[in-house]
Design an enzyme around this catalytic site. Structure first.
Site, PDB file in Angstrom:
ATOM      1  N   CYS A   1       0.825  -1.217   0.000  1.00 23.91           N
ATOM      2  CA  CYS A   1       0.000   0.000   0.000  1.00 23.91           C
ATOM      3  C   CYS A   1       0.859   1.268   0.000  1.00 23.91           C
ATOM      4  CB  CYS A   1      -0.881  -0.016   1.254  1.00 23.91           C
ATOM      5  SG  CYS A   1      -1.799   1.516   1.505  1.00 23.91           S
TER       6      CYS A   1
ATOM      7  N   THR B   1      -8.762  -0.156   6.471  1.00 23.61           N
ATOM      8  CA  THR B   1      -7.590   0.190   5.668  1.00 23.61           C
ATOM      9  C   THR B   1      -6.306   0.217   6.500  1.00 23.61           C
ATOM     10  OG1 THR B   1      -8.032   2.553   6.055  1.00 23.61           O
ATOM     11  CG2 THR B   1      -8.930   1.603   4.037  1.00 23.61           C
TER      12      THR B   1
ATOM     13  N   TYR C   1      -5.428   5.984  -8.758  1.00 24.83           N
ATOM     14  CA  TYR C   1      -6.618   5.219  -8.347  1.00 24.83           C
ATOM     15  C   TYR C   1      -7.862   5.731  -9.072  1.00 24.83           C
ATOM     16  CZ  TYR C   1      -4.175   2.783  -4.581  1.00 24.83           C
ATOM     17  OH  TYR C   1      -3.332   1.980  -3.871  1.00 24.83           O
TER      18      TYR C   1
HETATM   19  N1  LIG Z   1      -6.971   7.340   3.598  1.00 19.36           N
HETATM   20  C1  LIG Z   1      -6.147   6.287   3.921  1.00 19.36           C
HETATM   21  C2  LIG Z   1      -6.032   5.416   2.715  1.00 19.36           C
HETATM   22  C3  LIG Z   1      -5.540   4.069   3.067  1.00 19.36           C
HETATM   23  C4  LIG Z   1      -5.974   3.025   2.047  1.00 19.36           C
HETATM   24  O1  LIG Z   1      -6.852   3.257   1.215  1.00 19.36           O
HETATM   25  N2  LIG Z   1      -5.341   1.835   2.114  1.00 19.36           N
HETATM   26  C5  LIG Z   1      -5.733   0.739   1.244  1.00 19.36           C
HETATM   27  C6  LIG Z   1      -4.552  -0.030   0.732  1.00 19.36           C
HETATM   28  S1  LIG Z   1      -3.584   0.887  -0.405  1.00 19.36           S
HETATM   29  C7  LIG Z   1      -6.554  -0.249   2.020  1.00 19.36           C
HETATM   30  O2  LIG Z   1      -6.229  -0.584   3.146  1.00 19.36           O
HETATM   31  N3  LIG Z   1      -7.619  -0.750   1.436  1.00 19.36           N
HETATM   32  C8  LIG Z   1      -8.467  -1.703   2.066  1.00 19.36           C
HETATM   33  C9  LIG Z   1      -9.656  -2.027   1.230  1.00 19.36           C
HETATM   34  O3  LIG Z   1      -9.680  -1.520   0.104  1.00 19.36           O
HETATM   35  O4  LIG Z   1     -10.534  -2.764   1.653  1.00 19.36           O
HETATM   36  C10 LIG Z   1      -4.862   6.882   4.385  1.00 19.36           C
HETATM   37  O5  LIG Z   1      -4.644   8.042   4.042  1.00 19.36           O
HETATM   38  O6  LIG Z   1      -4.108   6.265   5.102  1.00 19.36           O
END
Ligand SMILES: N[C@@H](CCC(=O)N[C@@H](CS)C(=O)NCC(=O)O)C(=O)O
Length: 308
Positions: A52, A114, A177
């Site tokens: 990530c 996340t 994205y």
């Molecule tokens: N807004 C979060 C974004 C984190 C995020 O989107 N992480 C993704 C991986 S790149 C995630 O954990 N996704 C889980 C999912 O899509 O279910 C941040 O700034 O830390």
């Protein structure tokens, strides 16, 4: 026309744009002891995925500030299935699933679980799941416990750093994205063209400066780095950001190698996790889950930028 199925339906607009959910936990560890999360060595634990980009930023700052003995870290499995992020051995709270941390902090939590997560082992709650905030905390509040790079967010540049962060976030970090998760042609094209317009402007900026703000990298460089390092391996193909690769931009490519070769950084980059995660997790984009064999990138070639 039938609308394509979105990767994350709750975060899709009617015109096919991907609109990322807000971070749910925005607590702060404070060096002055105010608030529920005072600074302490060994108390806070970081949950990350090496795949990530948002988590990667926090791993890099933890590494550059030599906070590894101060903040523990658990790496989740690269492939996320329908039950979410899983982990094998968790020295933090002994979780098997990251969703346990969310449930403990906010019973009934239903939004996306996340990474990154900064967990408080004492109150047994999530302090923050915002990568921006976690980076900043490591850069500023953790200073009494840190060594190594001390000036990732210099006060004199704060305004300019904040402004460039916004542009890079909207058009590059999240831009890939927005291109990749778009479900309408127009939404995809708008995001992809915006992305390359910013990459072109950064290419120009880096013609005369070694890093974005001059002779030393700051927070913004690391925020950009995590997207550039994934670009040719993942975003170019999987997210259809294919006007140019990073290796086709002489300055960005040299800059990427320059950052990669800073001591400690290469060990935070795991192309196996990165490629397996993206290609085998987004079933709506890559239903076969086949992971491509390339590209071959020589990140160890001399950057040739020290004279700038
Ligand atoms: N807004 C979060 C974004 C984190 C995020 O989107 N992480 C993704 C991986 S790149 C995630 O954990 N996704 C889980 C999912 O899509 O279910 C941040 O700034 O830390």
């Amino acid at each position: 026309m039938e609308t394509a199925r979105a990767q994350f339906p709750a975060e899709q607009s009617e015109d096919g744009r991907f609109v990322r959910q807000e971070d749910a936990f925005r607590g702060w560890v404070r060096a002055d002891g105010s608030g529920p999360y005072p600074l302490a060595a060994g108390r806070y634990h970081l949950y990350v995925s090496l795949a990530c980009p948002w988590a990667h930023r926090t791993i890099i700052v933890r590494k550059l500030r030599a906070l590894e003995n101060v903040i523990g870290m658990t790496v989740v499995d690269p492939i996320r299935d329908e039950r979410g992020w899983r982990m094998d051995r968790d020295p933090g709270a002994g979780f098997s699933w990251l969703s346990e941390a969310y449930e403990a902090s906010s019973p009934g939590y239903t939004a996306r679980v996340t990474v990154p997560v900064l967990w408080d082992t004492l109150t047994k709650r999530i302090v923050s799941n915002s990568d921006d905030d976690i980076m900043r905390m490591f850069e500023t509040e953790f200073t009494p416990l840190a060594s190594g790079w001390s000036d990732l967010y210099p006060a004199a540049l704060a305004g300019e750093i904040d402004a460039l962060n916004v542009l890079i976030y909207e058009t590059v970090n999240d831009g890939v994205y927005q291109a990749g998760f778009a479900t309408h042609q127009a939404a995809y094209e708008a995001a992809a063209y915006r992305l390359f317009a910013t990459l072109d402007s950064l290419e120009d900026r880096l013609a005369t400066r070694r890093y974005l703000f001059g002779a030393a990298p700051v927070e913004t460089d690391w925020r950009l780095f995590v997207t550039l390092i994934r670009f040719d391996a993942v975003y170019y193909g999987h997210f259809k950001c294919n006007l140019r690769r990073i290796v086709d931009f002489p300055n960005l490519w040299g800059y990427l190698r320059d950052l990669y070769q800073i001591p400690g950084v290469a060990e935070t980059v795991d192309f196996d996790h990165i490629k397996r995660h993206y290609y085998a997790t987004h079933d709506d984009i890559n239903p076969t889950r086949i992971v491509p064999i390339g590209p071959l990138l020589d990140l160890t070639a001399p950057p040739g930028r020290a004279g700038l």
